[in-house]
Design a protein around this motif. Structure first.
Motif, PDB file in Angstrom:
ATOM      1  N   GLY A  41       0.845  -1.191   0.000  1.00 19.23           N
ATOM      2  CA  GLY A  41       0.000   0.000   0.000  1.00 19.23           C
ATOM      3  C   GLY A  41       0.875   1.234   0.000  1.00 19.23           C
ATOM      4  O   GLY A  41       2.026   1.185   0.425  1.00 19.23           O
ATOM      5  N   GLU A 213      -5.337   0.467   1.503  1.00 18.22           N
ATOM      6  CA  GLU A 213      -5.482   1.857   1.047  1.00 18.22           C
ATOM      7  C   GLU A 213      -6.279   2.621   2.074  1.00 18.22           C
ATOM      8  O   GLU A 213      -7.345   2.145   2.500  1.00 18.22           O
ATOM      9  CB  GLU A 213      -6.263   1.907  -0.286  1.00 18.22           C
ATOM     10  CG  GLU A 213      -5.415   1.794  -1.524  1.00 18.22           C
ATOM     11  CD  GLU A 213      -6.277   1.723  -2.784  1.00 18.22           C
ATOM     12  OE1 GLU A 213      -7.378   2.293  -2.798  1.00 18.22           O
ATOM     13  OE2 GLU A 213      -5.842   1.066  -3.737  1.00 18.22           O
ATOM     14  N   GLU A 216      -7.726   0.778   5.034  1.00 19.57           N
ATOM     15  CA  GLU A 216      -8.563  -0.411   4.863  1.00 19.57           C
ATOM     16  C   GLU A 216      -7.928  -1.407   3.894  1.00 19.57           C
ATOM     17  O   GLU A 216      -7.174  -1.026   2.998  1.00 19.57           O
ATOM     18  CB  GLU A 216      -9.931  -0.005   4.298  1.00 19.57           C
ATOM     19  CG  GLU A 216     -10.729   0.861   5.239  1.00 19.57           C
ATOM     20  CD  GLU A 216     -12.066   1.257   4.631  1.00 19.57           C
ATOM     21  OE1 GLU A 216     -12.971   0.398   4.603  1.00 19.57           O
ATOM     22  OE2 GLU A 216     -12.180   2.409   4.184  1.00 19.57           O
ATOM     23  N   LYS A 218      -8.168  -3.396   0.746  1.00 16.31           N
ATOM     24  CA  LYS A 218      -8.966  -3.216  -0.461  1.00 16.31           C
ATOM     25  C   LYS A 218      -9.016  -4.487  -1.293  1.00 16.31           C
ATOM     26  O   LYS A 218      -9.927  -4.679  -2.104  1.00 16.31           O
ATOM     27  CB  LYS A 218      -8.389  -2.071  -1.305  1.00 16.31           C
ATOM     28  CG  LYS A 218      -8.717  -0.708  -0.757  1.00 16.31           C
ATOM     29  CD  LYS A 218     -10.165  -0.323  -1.049  1.00 16.31           C
ATOM     30  CE  LYS A 218     -10.808   0.542   0.026  1.00 16.31           C
ATOM     31  NZ  LYS A 218     -10.345   1.915   0.068  1.00 16.31           N
ATOM     32  N   LEU A 219      -8.007  -5.355  -1.082  1.00  8.67           N
ATOM     33  CA  LEU A 219      -7.851  -6.472  -1.998  1.00  8.67           C
ATOM     34  C   LEU A 219      -6.953  -7.490  -1.320  1.00  8.67           C
ATOM     35  O   LEU A 219      -6.064  -7.129  -0.558  1.00  8.67           O
ATOM     36  CB  LEU A 219      -7.142  -5.923  -3.241  1.00  8.67           C
ATOM     37  CG  LEU A 219      -7.126  -6.675  -4.543  1.00  8.67           C
ATOM     38  CD1 LEU A 219      -8.561  -6.797  -5.063  1.00  8.67           C
ATOM     39  CD2 LEU A 219      -6.271  -5.906  -5.551  1.00  8.67           C
TER      40      LEU A 219
END
Ligand SMILES: Nc1ncnc2c1ncn2[C@@H]1O[C@H](COP(=O)(O)OP(=O)(O)O)[C@@H](O)[C@H]1O
Ligand SMILES: [Mg+2]
Length: 239
Positions: A41, A213, A216, A218-219
């Motif tokens: 990130g 990101e 949080e 995100k993936l």
């Protein structure tokens, strides 16, 4: 491929605040035993805050952290180390005025009686540290200081090692050495959680990864999945 999965670390719904600001929001992730899991990130995404909360260096505002099936949420950092988890912090954080050997011995918190053995192991891993063992830590190059930080972490005989940006500011040759070391730790049965800006290198050695990101996740996916993900390729791999 069917492999036995055994969670070494589980983070559930973690929140970390600095005053009013939520730097980590609802983060959940699992690090299976014997794997390298990377957390990627951009700057300010909340990666360091996540590692600090997991290591006990910064208090989580809520959420659960489980190590080898046992809750460690809210435990102070030294107790977390005794449970088998160490953090190699961002920027190395060695003691510049202590000698290399004294720095290493500072890491032997769990096993004073086996410190000699642990020292020998760190020196086998990084022979340059043995050569420089009487020099002040602050006199080492950046790469040697990173080796010292890794060697010191291993002195606690951890089962899980968390690395925060280990390649930051280092020459490519040293970066390769650090990444080879991380792979070697997995071969020796250790588990690794790796935060790294060098996303292509991280995904090369990792088994699984999470993308963070703005606080949080995100993936997430296997390293192969993330490497071929269009968002990851565009934002983090620049291809
Ligand atoms: N000690 C602190 N006090 C206040 N805000 C902080 C502190 N440390 C980090 N932050 C903020 O929290 C957010 C996440 O930072 P950090 O966890 O260091 O992200 P990363 O490691 O992904 O770069 C950023 O917005 C950062 O400015
Ligand atoms: Mg950071």
């Amino acid at each position: 491929m069917l492999e036995q999965r055994e969670p070494m670390l589980e983070v559930q719904e973690l929140y970390v605040h600095y005053g009013e600001i939520a730097a980590v929001r609802n983060v959940s992730m699992t690090v299976d035993k014997g794997r390298i899991v990377c957390l990627i990130g951009n700057n300010g995404a909340g990666k360091t805050s996540t590692l600090m909360a997991v290591s006990g260096a910064h208090r989580a505002s809520s959420g659960r952290i489980t190590l080898k099936g046992q809750p460690v949420t809210g435990l102070p950092a030294d107790r977390v180390v005794r449970r088998g988890l160490v953090l190699v912090p961002e920027g190395r954080r060695i003691f510049p005025s202590l000698s290399v050997e004294e720095n290493l011995l500072m890491g032997a918190v769990t096993n004073r009686r086996r410190a000699g053995e642990a020292l020998a192991r760190s020196y086998r891993m990084f022979p340059v540290l043995r050569d420089r063992r009487r020099q002040p830590g602050g006199s080492l190059s950046g790469g040697e200081q990173q080796m010292l930080a890794v060697g010191r972490a291993l002195m606690a005989e951890p089962e899980l090692v968390m690395f925060d940006e280990p390649s930051l500011g280092l020459a490519p040759k040293i970066v390769d050495l650090i990444f080879e070391t991380i792979s070697r730790l997995r071969e020796e049965g250790l588990t690794v959680l790796l935060v790294e800006q060098n996303v292509s290198l991280a995904l090369e050695i990792a088994d699984y990864g999470y993308v963070m990101e703005s606080g949080e996740i995100k993936l997430s996916g296997s390293a192969a999945e993330l490497s071929s993900n269009s968002l990851v390729r565009e934002i983090y791999l620049g291809v």
